[in-house]
Design an enzyme around this catalytic site. Structure first.
Site, PDB file in Angstrom:
ATOM      1  N   CYS A   9       0.904  -1.325  -0.091  1.00  0.00           N
ATOM      2  CA  CYS A   9      -0.014   0.063  -0.095  1.00  0.00           C
ATOM      3  C   CYS A   9       0.732   1.273   0.164  1.00  0.00           C
ATOM      4  CB  CYS A   9      -0.915   0.181   1.464  1.00  0.00           C
ATOM      5  SG  CYS A   9      -1.681   1.420   1.605  1.00  0.00           S
ATOM      6  N   CYS A  12       0.618   3.040   3.108  1.00  0.00           N
ATOM      7  CA  CYS A  12       1.289   2.370   4.610  1.00  0.00           C
ATOM      8  C   CYS A  12       2.683   2.684   4.388  1.00  0.00           C
ATOM      9  CB  CYS A  12       0.996   1.011   4.363  1.00  0.00           C
ATOM     10  SG  CYS A  12      -0.784   0.427   4.916  1.00  0.00           S
ATOM     11  N   ASP A  35      -0.790  16.791  -0.500  1.00  0.00           N
ATOM     12  CA  ASP A  35      -1.045  16.159  -1.713  1.00  0.00           C
ATOM     13  C   ASP A  35       0.068  16.632  -2.540  1.00  0.00           C
ATOM     14  OD1 ASP A  35      -2.255  15.620  -4.326  1.00  0.00           O
ATOM     15  OD2 ASP A  35      -3.831  14.634  -2.980  1.00  0.00           O
ATOM     16  N   HIS A  51      -4.397   0.430   8.420  1.00  0.00           N
ATOM     17  CA  HIS A  51      -4.670   0.200   7.099  1.00  0.00           C
ATOM     18  C   HIS A  51      -6.154  -0.452   6.993  1.00  0.00           C
ATOM     19  CE1 HIS A  51      -4.453  -0.870   2.606  1.00  0.00           C
ATOM     20  NE2 HIS A  51      -5.119  -1.907   2.815  1.00  0.00           N
ATOM     21  N   ASN A  92     -13.552   9.516  -0.879  1.00  0.00           N
ATOM     22  CA  ASN A  92     -13.838   8.719  -2.171  1.00  0.00           C
ATOM     23  C   ASN A  92     -13.950   7.300  -1.821  1.00  0.00           C
ATOM     24  OD1 ASN A  92     -13.863  11.167  -3.836  1.00  0.00           O
ATOM     25  ND2 ASN A  92     -11.738  11.023  -4.088  1.00  0.00           N
ATOM     26  N   GLY A  98     -14.297   7.490  -7.244  1.00  0.00           N
ATOM     27  CA  GLY A  98     -13.023   7.962  -7.314  1.00  0.00           C
ATOM     28  C   GLY A  98     -12.040   7.768  -6.868  1.00  0.00           C
ATOM     29  N   THR A 100      -8.509   6.286  -5.496  1.00  0.00           N
ATOM     30  CA  THR A 100      -7.436   5.864  -6.363  1.00  0.00           C
ATOM     31  C   THR A 100      -6.241   5.216  -5.464  1.00  0.00           C
ATOM     32  OG1 THR A 100      -6.132   7.926  -6.131  1.00  0.00           O
ATOM     33  CG2 THR A 100      -7.812   7.717  -8.361  1.00  0.00           C
ATOM     34  N   HIS A 105      -8.629   7.500   2.986  1.00  0.00           N
ATOM     35  CA  HIS A 105      -8.024   8.627   3.221  1.00  0.00           C
ATOM     36  C   HIS A 105      -9.017   9.877   2.901  1.00  0.00           C
ATOM     37  CE1 HIS A 105      -7.518   7.522  -1.219  1.00  0.00           C
ATOM     38  NE2 HIS A 105      -7.636   8.911  -1.293  1.00  0.00           N
ATOM     39  N   HIS A 107      -9.420  13.922   1.988  1.00  0.00           N
ATOM     40  CA  HIS A 107      -8.838  15.151   1.501  1.00  0.00           C
ATOM     41  C   HIS A 107      -9.521  16.368   2.178  1.00  0.00           C
ATOM     42  CE1 HIS A 107      -7.747  13.038  -2.329  1.00  0.00           C
ATOM     43  NE2 HIS A 107      -8.500  12.202  -2.058  1.00  0.00           N
TER      44      HIS A 107
END
Length: 119
Positions: A9, A12, A35, A51, A92, A98, A100, A105, A107
């Site tokens: 990951c 991770c 980001d 995780h 997301n 969306g 990815t 996580h 934003h």
């Protein structure tokens, strides 16, 4: 505290320090970093250190981590100076949502007026 991690990951690996990031904030349970492709003047990714692949995997055992994420977001907003002007928190889930990276996580976006609907 030891957290489950996925050796493949991306996030991770960032938490472990194997991949560099620009850390903004960290607690025992949460890590936040800038980001690398910001979508707003302030664009910070907040992740639980455990995780969890997506929102679909939130359960009774790990749901407190999501509260930790939101507490971190409020603290970061105050530290970074955009709490009063406002911000957006986005999660997301899945391909159509969306997502990815297969690690839950959030934003944290700020620094300009964020239009609605987002996309």
């Amino acid at each position: 505290m030891t957290y489950y991690s996925d050796e493949n990951c991306l996030f991770c690996k960032i938490i472990k320090g194997d991949i560099p990031s620009t850390k903004v904030y960290e607690t025992e349970t949460v890590y936040a970093f800038r980001d690398i492709e910001p979508q707003a003047p302030q664009h910070i990714i907040i992740i639980p250190k455990e995780h969890i692949s997506s929102t679909n995997e939130i359960n009774e055992e790990n749901s407190a981590l999501i509260g930790d994420v939101y507490a971190a977001a409020a603290t970061i907003a105050r530290i970074e100076g955009f709490a009063d002007n406002g911000y957006r928190i986005v999660n997301n889930c899945g391909m159509d949502g969306g997502q990815t990276v297969g690690h839950i996580h959030f934003h944290l976006l700020a620094g300009r007026y964020l239009q609605w609907p987002p996309g």
